[in-house]
Design an enzyme around this catalytic site. Structure first.
Site, PDB file in Angstrom:
ATOM      1  N   LYS A  34       5.910 -28.452 108.050  1.00 18.88           N
ATOM      2  CA  LYS A  34       5.614 -27.657 109.243  1.00 18.88           C
ATOM      3  C   LYS A  34       4.701 -28.388 110.236  1.00 18.88           C
ATOM      4  O   LYS A  34       4.781 -28.156 111.437  1.00 18.88           O
ATOM      5  CB  LYS A  34       4.987 -26.315 108.846  1.00 18.88           C
ATOM      6  CG  LYS A  34       5.994 -25.363 108.216  1.00 18.88           C
ATOM      7  CD  LYS A  34       5.374 -24.006 107.962  1.00 18.88           C
ATOM      8  CE  LYS A  34       6.419 -23.045 107.443  1.00 18.88           C
ATOM      9  NZ  LYS A  34       5.894 -21.685 107.294  1.00 18.88           N
ATOM     10  N   ASP A  73       6.565 -16.928 113.371  1.00 21.35           N
ATOM     11  CA  ASP A  73       5.928 -15.959 112.464  1.00 21.35           C
ATOM     12  C   ASP A  73       5.166 -14.863 113.217  1.00 21.35           C
ATOM     13  O   ASP A  73       5.245 -13.689 112.856  1.00 21.35           O
ATOM     14  CB  ASP A  73       4.961 -16.676 111.511  1.00 21.35           C
ATOM     15  CG  ASP A  73       5.671 -17.270 110.304  1.00 21.35           C
ATOM     16  OD1 ASP A  73       6.817 -16.865 110.022  1.00 21.35           O
ATOM     17  OD2 ASP A  73       5.072 -18.143 109.644  1.00 21.35           O
TER      18      ASP A  73
HETATM   19  P1  NAP Z   1      -1.331 -20.021 102.475  1.00 17.57           P
HETATM   20  O1  NAP Z   1      -1.199 -20.891 103.684  1.00 17.57           O
HETATM   21  O2  NAP Z   1      -1.324 -20.638 101.125  1.00 17.57           O
HETATM   22  O3  NAP Z   1      -2.698 -19.141 102.651  1.00 17.57           O
HETATM   23  C1  NAP Z   1      -3.058 -18.209 101.663  1.00 17.57           C
HETATM   24  C2  NAP Z   1      -4.303 -17.438 102.114  1.00 17.57           C
HETATM   25  O4  NAP Z   1      -4.584 -16.452 101.139  1.00 17.57           O
HETATM   26  C3  NAP Z   1      -5.548 -18.287 102.242  1.00 17.57           C
HETATM   27  O5  NAP Z   1      -6.336 -17.788 103.290  1.00 17.57           O
HETATM   28  C4  NAP Z   1      -6.247 -18.092 100.901  1.00 17.57           C
HETATM   29  O6  NAP Z   1      -7.664 -18.166 100.982  1.00 17.57           O
HETATM   30  C5  NAP Z   1      -5.874 -16.671 100.578  1.00 17.57           C
HETATM   31  N1  NAP Z   1      -5.803 -16.455  99.120  1.00 17.57           N
HETATM   32  C6  NAP Z   1      -4.900 -16.974  98.267  1.00 17.57           C
HETATM   33  N2  NAP Z   1      -5.125 -16.527  97.029  1.00 17.57           N
HETATM   34  C7  NAP Z   1      -6.204 -15.724  97.092  1.00 17.57           C
HETATM   35  C8  NAP Z   1      -6.929 -14.981  96.126  1.00 17.57           C
HETATM   36  N3  NAP Z   1      -6.581 -14.944  94.840  1.00 17.57           N
HETATM   37  N4  NAP Z   1      -8.007 -14.257  96.557  1.00 17.57           N
HETATM   38  C9  NAP Z   1      -8.375 -14.273  97.862  1.00 17.57           C
HETATM   39  N5  NAP Z   1      -7.717 -14.979  98.816  1.00 17.57           N
HETATM   40  C10 NAP Z   1      -6.640 -15.677  98.433  1.00 17.57           C
HETATM   41  O7  NAP Z   1      -0.181 -18.927 102.454  1.00 17.57           O
HETATM   42  P2  NAP Z   1       0.607 -18.284 103.689  1.00 17.57           P
HETATM   43  O8  NAP Z   1       1.795 -19.103 104.008  1.00 17.57           O
HETATM   44  O9  NAP Z   1      -0.365 -17.976 104.761  1.00 17.57           O
HETATM   45  O10 NAP Z   1       1.163 -16.922 103.037  1.00 17.57           O
HETATM   46  C11 NAP Z   1       0.282 -15.861 102.690  1.00 17.57           C
HETATM   47  C12 NAP Z   1       1.085 -14.666 102.186  1.00 17.57           C
HETATM   48  O11 NAP Z   1       1.921 -14.179 103.231  1.00 17.57           O
HETATM   49  C13 NAP Z   1       2.019 -14.997 101.016  1.00 17.57           C
HETATM   50  O12 NAP Z   1       2.035 -13.905 100.138  1.00 17.57           O
HETATM   51  C14 NAP Z   1       3.375 -15.145 101.673  1.00 17.57           C
HETATM   52  O13 NAP Z   1       4.440 -14.821 100.789  1.00 17.57           O
HETATM   53  C15 NAP Z   1       3.266 -14.115 102.781  1.00 17.57           C
HETATM   54  N6  NAP Z   1       4.138 -14.424 103.924  1.00 17.57           N
HETATM   55  C16 NAP Z   1       5.032 -13.471 104.316  1.00 17.57           C
HETATM   56  C17 NAP Z   1       5.842 -13.701 105.409  1.00 17.57           C
HETATM   57  C18 NAP Z   1       6.824 -12.654 105.833  1.00 17.57           C
HETATM   58  O14 NAP Z   1       7.738 -12.953 106.626  1.00 17.57           O
HETATM   59  N7  NAP Z   1       6.678 -11.431 105.368  1.00 17.57           N
HETATM   60  C19 NAP Z   1       5.746 -14.914 106.110  1.00 17.57           C
HETATM   61  C20 NAP Z   1       4.816 -15.865 105.700  1.00 17.57           C
HETATM   62  C21 NAP Z   1       4.008 -15.607 104.587  1.00 17.57           C
HETATM   63  P3  NAP Z   1      -8.476 -19.569 100.981  1.00 17.57           P
HETATM   64  O15 NAP Z   1      -8.357 -20.119 102.383  1.00 17.57           O
HETATM   65  O16 NAP Z   1      -9.843 -19.155 100.629  1.00 17.57           O
HETATM   66  O17 NAP Z   1      -7.806 -20.431  99.938  1.00 17.57           O
END
Ligand code: NAP
Length: 248
Positions: A34, A73
């Protein structure tokens, strides 16, 4: 035709050059490309530029030889909010849990759509502060372990968005909610980006308190619809896409 083409890390430019040569109309871009795909492109939309991440490559509208990078997004999230809640975020106070790629896109979209405040709650402060900065003057950051600050932010919010994976069932292991059930209230709108399970622990707790809730399926469908329209120039068949994605 939409096909999956695996690209090894570090090969994004070669892949984009190949797409140019083949006249491919567009590309979906996923991790880990990305950010690294950006130097291979001719330009970025404002959303991709602000986020420093591209998930969709399209041919420029008035110059088919140029390839642009977009990030769908945030616009997909807003489309999902309208579909699920008929919600206009203008003047609304939002709390976004998480500051990864999805969280940053949501923060950018909410601020761009006129939210009056966007509080980012995140475990790590570096990413949290970076995400809050994307919202400019309406953005602020609260560390997730600052429980009073976190509770205060939720108490003052109209809209709560979960952009962490907390509550996602991959192997049935995570049945936790990112927010205590006692903080939920009937006048809160709760959007969980997680869509597996379809009712997440956060949504269940919020629903018990009378709040309106939705999972991330609408965002998934709406961001894909935007990409479809970029590539084809015709309106996306949203209902058929929602059914195919498992919604109704
Ligand atoms: P990412 O870049 O890996 O970021 C994850 C975020 O969640 C970070 O801020 C991380 O905090 C936090 N996090 C992860 N595990 C945690 C825990 N156990 N406790 C507290 N905070 C936690 O992931 P992403 O791409 O942003 O995706 C995040 C979520 O959105 C996922 O579940 C993904 O499936 C979903 N999503 C959905 C869509 C949709 O179309 N519906 C699109 C994109 C993503 P730190 O910074 O402190 O590590």
């Amino acid at each position: 035709m939409f096909v999956a083409l695996p690209v090894a890390p570090g090969r994004a430019k070669v892949a984009v050059d190949g797409a140019r040569a083949l006249g491919i109309r567009g590309l979906s871009v996923t991790m880990p490309h990305k950010e690294s795909v950006i130097p291979a492109l001719d330009g970025l939309t404002p959303a991709a530029s602000a986020l420093g991440a591209v998930n969709c490559v399209l041919r420029a509208p008035h110059d088919d030889g140029l390839l642009l990078g977009d990030n769908t997004d945030g616009a997909g999230f807003l489309g999902g909010l309208r579909a699920d809640f008929d919600l206009d975020v203008t003047g609304k106070r939002a709390v976004v849990l998480g500051a990864g790629g999805a969280g940053r896109a949501v923060v950018h979209a909410l601020a761009g759509a006129g939210a009056s405040s966007v509080v980012v709650v995140n475990r790590g402060s570096d990413r949290g502060l970076r995400a809050a900065g994307i919202a400019g003057g309406v953005g602020s950051f609260v560390a997730a372990d600052d429980r009073d600050g976190f509770a205060g932010a939720v108490a003052g919010a109209d809209l709560l968005v979960n952009a962490t994976p907390i509550g996602m069932h991959v192997d049935g292991s995570d049945d936790t909610s990112p927010v205590p059930a006692t903080w939920m209230r009937a006048d809160l709108v709760v959007a969980d980006l997680v869509y597996h399970p379809s009712v997440t622990p956060l949504m269940a707790a919020a629903g018990d308190a009378g709040a309106r809730t939705a999972n991330g399926l609408s965002m998934l469908v709406h961001q894909a619809a935007i990409a479809f329209e970029h590539w084809t120039g015709v309106s996306a068949p949203l209902e058929a896409m929602a059914v195919a994605a498992g919604g109704s």
